[in-house]
Structure formats: C-alpha cells, structure tokens
Design a protein around this motif. Sequence first.
Motif, short mmCIF file in Angstrom:
data_model
loop_
_atom_site.label_atom_id
_atom_site.label_comp_id
_atom_site.label_asym_id
_atom_site.label_seq_id
_atom_site.Cartn_x
_atom_site.Cartn_y
_atom_site.Cartn_z
N ILE A 1 1.21 -1.47 -0.02
CA ILE A 1 0.25 0.22 -0.14
C ILE A 1 0.68 1.53 -0.01
N ALA A 2 1.92 1.42 -0.43
CA ALA A 2 3.02 1.99 -0.16
C ALA A 2 2.64 3.34 -1.27
N ARG A 3 2.09 3.13 -2.70
CA ARG A 3 1.33 3.92 -3.54
C ARG A 3 0.69 4.30 -3.25
N PRO A 4 -0.66 3.79 -2.84
CA PRO A 4 -1.67 4.53 -2.46
C PRO A 4 -1.66 5.24 -1.94
N LEU A 5 -0.91 5.55 -0.07
CA LEU A 5 -0.14 6.13 1.17
C LEU A 5 -0.08 7.22 -0.08
N ASN A 6 1.07 7.13 -0.69
CA ASN A 6 1.82 8.65 -1.17
C ASN A 6 0.62 9.32 -1.70
N ALA A 7 -0.39 8.65 -2.37
CA ALA A 7 -1.58 9.41 -3.41
C ALA A 7 -2.08 10.35 -1.56
N MET A 8 -2.58 9.57 -0.94
CA MET A 8 -3.44 9.51 0.46
C MET A 8 -2.63 10.38 0.86
N GLU A 9 -1.66 11.31 1.17
CA GLU A 9 -0.11 12.29 1.56
C GLU A 9 -0.74 13.73 0.60
N MET A 10 -1.29 13.67 -0.55
CA MET A 10 -1.96 15.09 -1.28
C MET A 10 -2.79 15.37 -1.41
N GLY A 11 -3.88 14.94 0.41
CA GLY A 11 -5.25 14.82 0.11
C GLY A 11 -6.37 13.29 -0.90
N GLU A 12 -7.62 13.48 -0.20
CA GLU A 12 -8.49 12.50 -0.98
C GLU A 12 -8.92 13.06 -2.48
N ASP A 13 -9.49 14.09 -2.35
CA ASP A 13 -9.61 14.58 -3.58
C ASP A 13 -9.03 14.14 -4.82
N THR A 14 -7.63 14.27 -4.59
CA THR A 14 -6.25 13.92 -5.42
C THR A 14 -5.78 12.64 -5.49
N ALA A 15 -6.45 12.15 -4.01
CA ALA A 15 -5.79 10.54 -4.22
C ALA A 15 -7.04 9.68 -4.73
N ARG A 16 -8.20 9.98 -5.12
CA ARG A 16 -9.23 9.75 -5.86
C ARG A 16 -8.99 9.68 -8.00
N ALA A 17 -7.73 11.00 -7.96
CA ALA A 17 -8.14 11.22 -9.30
C ALA A 17 -6.83 10.33 -9.70
N LEU A 18 -6.00 9.94 -8.87
CA LEU A 18 -4.64 9.58 -9.23
C LEU A 18 -4.86 8.19 -9.67
N GLY A 19 -6.55 7.43 -8.80
CA GLY A 19 -6.85 6.29 -9.22
C GLY A 19 -6.87 5.58 -8.38
N ALA A 20 -6.36 5.76 -6.42
CA ALA A 20 -6.37 5.04 -5.57
C ALA A 20 -7.82 4.98 -5.13
N HIS A 21 -7.72 4.10 -4.58
CA HIS A 21 -9.32 3.01 -3.73
C HIS A 21 -9.12 3.96 -2.47
N LEU A 22 -9.18 4.32 -1.23
CA LEU A 22 -8.93 5.16 -0.47
C LEU A 22 -9.85 3.85 0.61
N THR A 23 -10.98 3.34 0.51
CA THR A 23 -11.98 2.39 1.40
C THR A 23 -11.00 1.33 1.78
N ARG A 24 -10.33 0.78 0.05
CA ARG A 24 -9.44 -0.59 0.50
C ARG A 24 -8.17 -0.29 1.10
N THR A 25 -7.51 1.37 0.97
CA THR A 25 -6.53 1.09 1.35
C THR A 25 -5.65 1.36 2.63
N ARG A 26 -7.44 2.19 3.23
CA ARG A 26 -7.87 1.88 5.54
C ARG A 26 -8.42 0.92 5.63
N VAL A 27 -8.84 0.41 5.07
CA VAL A 27 -9.07 -1.90 5.57
C VAL A 27 -7.81 -1.90 5.57
N LEU A 28 -6.72 -2.44 4.00
CA LEU A 28 -5.70 -2.56 4.82
C LEU A 28 -4.42 -2.57 5.01
#
Length: 351
Positions: free
Chosen positions: A229-256
């Motif tokens: 989950i290193a890559r999606p965590l990188n995306a989440m560091e920039m904010g949830e909206d940006t992370a979604r725009a980059l294709g990160a699955h926020l719920t799955r990342t949080r659960v994992l």
Amino acid sequence: MLVESPPEQRAAQAPQAPAPRKRHALRAVGLLVSLGVLLLVVVASIAIGAKQIPLGDVWHGLFHASGSGNDVIVQDVRMPRTLLGVLVGAALGLAGAVMQGLTRNPLAEPGLLGVNAGAAAAVVSAISFLDVTSLTGYVWFSFIGAGVVSVLVYILGGSRGATPVRLALAGTAVTAALYGYVNAVQLMDSAALDKLRFWTVGSLASANMEIIGKVWPFVAAGVVLAMLIARPLNAMEMGEDTARALGAHLTRTRVLAMVAVTLLCGAATAACGPIVFVGLMVPHLVRAITGPDMRWILPYAAVLAPVLLLGSDVIGRVVARPSELQVGIVTALVGGPVFIHLVRRRKMTQL
C-alpha cells in the motif's frame, strides 16, 4: 519546417532528466548503509550482555558450540533475543510509518494512539480471566485488542475529519484508561502480576526460538501488506480528492492499512509487551533522509527501527549490570524528549 530550440532553453532542460535517478541512487546507497548499521548492532547485541563474554567465546558459541556455559548464553539467550528484536523493531517501525501516512498525522504511533495499550489490555484479560498462558493462545487476543482500539481512536479523533492533535488526545485518553485497567487487574491478581510485571514495560528478556517461530508469520504478513500500500499512501498524503483522481481506492487502502497495523502491533506486543516511541522516532528520522515517498520510508523504517530497538536493549543490559533495564523503559526515556521536541516545533503548533 523544424525550428531548433535556443541554446539557453536546451541548457535549462538538460539537467532535469538525471535528477530523479540520482535521488533514487542516493536513497539506495543510504538503504545499504542502514543495513550495514543494522548488522553492526546485531553483532553488538550478540556480543554484549549483562554477563561479559570474550569475543572469542562469542564466536565459538555461534559457530562451534560445544555446550559450555557461554555457548548456551550465546545460542539460547542472545541469538533469540536479537532475532526477536529485529522482528519487533521492524514491525513497530513499519506500523508507525503506515499510521502516519494513513492519518497524515506526524504524531501517529502505535504507543501514542493506544494500539499497543489495546493489545496489552486484551492479553492481560486473557491471562488473568481466561487462564491463557501460551503465546499461541493470547496472540489472537492481542490482535483483537489492537484492532478494536485502532478503530475506536480513529472514531474518537473525528474519523475522516480527524486532526493530528485530536487523534493524539484521543489516543492518550484511551491509553491512560487501558493502562489503568491493566494495573488494576494485576493488583487484584497476584499470579497475573508475577507473569506480567516485566512484559507490561516491554522486554526482550524472555525471547526464545519458539516465540519467534509463532510470531514471524504474522509480522511477515504485515510487512507484505504495508509494502503493497506504499503507492496509495503516497496518493493519500496529497489529500483524498487528489488520491481519487490518481486512481487510489481509499476504502481498500484504509482497510489494508489497519489490517497491517493490527498484525504488526499485535504480534510485537504479544511477543514482548508494549514498547512505545519506536514507531514515532524512526519514521521522522527516515523522512529527513528519503523525503515523503512512502516507497522508501517503509523499507528504511523496517531497517532502522530494529537498530533503535536493539541499541536500546544493549544499553539496558550495560547500564545496570549485573541486572538489566528493560528495553521499553529505555525507549521511553529516549522517546519522551523527542516527542516533546516534535510537539513544540512551530509547524506542529499550527495543526
């Protein structure tokens, strides 16, 4: 008709390409140096202890053991203790880095946010009320306690609207309540007090190969999840909206991420008790070397956290000879001033 770019423009663009490669090369070299430091600390952990053993006898105990007293100390005491320190240190360092990345909270750490306290309270309950005595039995209670408290602190801190300060306050309150419960149970149950008086401050003294054999699969699973989950965590560091725009699955990342933290903290706490501040100090040190990229922070944390833990354990063996100062006490003494420094920094006061 092709128009050639001016020389000044070509000169300005030319140095840009090798810069990322140079940064990656420097980080890779730094990681190799960190592995070398870890190897030195491992050697020190095997060679140095409450009893002074000549280096020649340490070497003999490692590679030519014949059953002498010093061979037994090296093989059956110091080797398992060192291996467990590496496992637990890597688990706590990774858990702290994942928690900080997930919550975007520089104060996030298994000890400060109550995860270790939840695991400890569950284990104490299992030992005192259910007469569970083996690691195989109470490791599952450790996982349950760590997972429940992780979710509880996240909710109390404001869930998605949580700020670093609110999470730290929620974690502090839950930790105080749980440790009050742990102390009350021990005072009411003298048998539990005898079993847990060293475990509750964090200790590697009871390490053996049986404990390592039961703990390492959970730590390995947590390490794999954290790295994935290193890559999606990188995306989440920039904010949830940006992370979604980059294709990160926020719920799955949080659960994992929560599963990884639960596995890492639960296994570490079940093996040697709650140890604080390792997961706070190491990620901050690592960020000064790697920058904010979680793909590098996580491997560095997995290597340097055992350096801190084993180094603290060696200090605890030396300063109180022929007795020992438990590693959880040493890390708390070192980590307390570091935590105060982080809170007092100008940027922290703005959170």
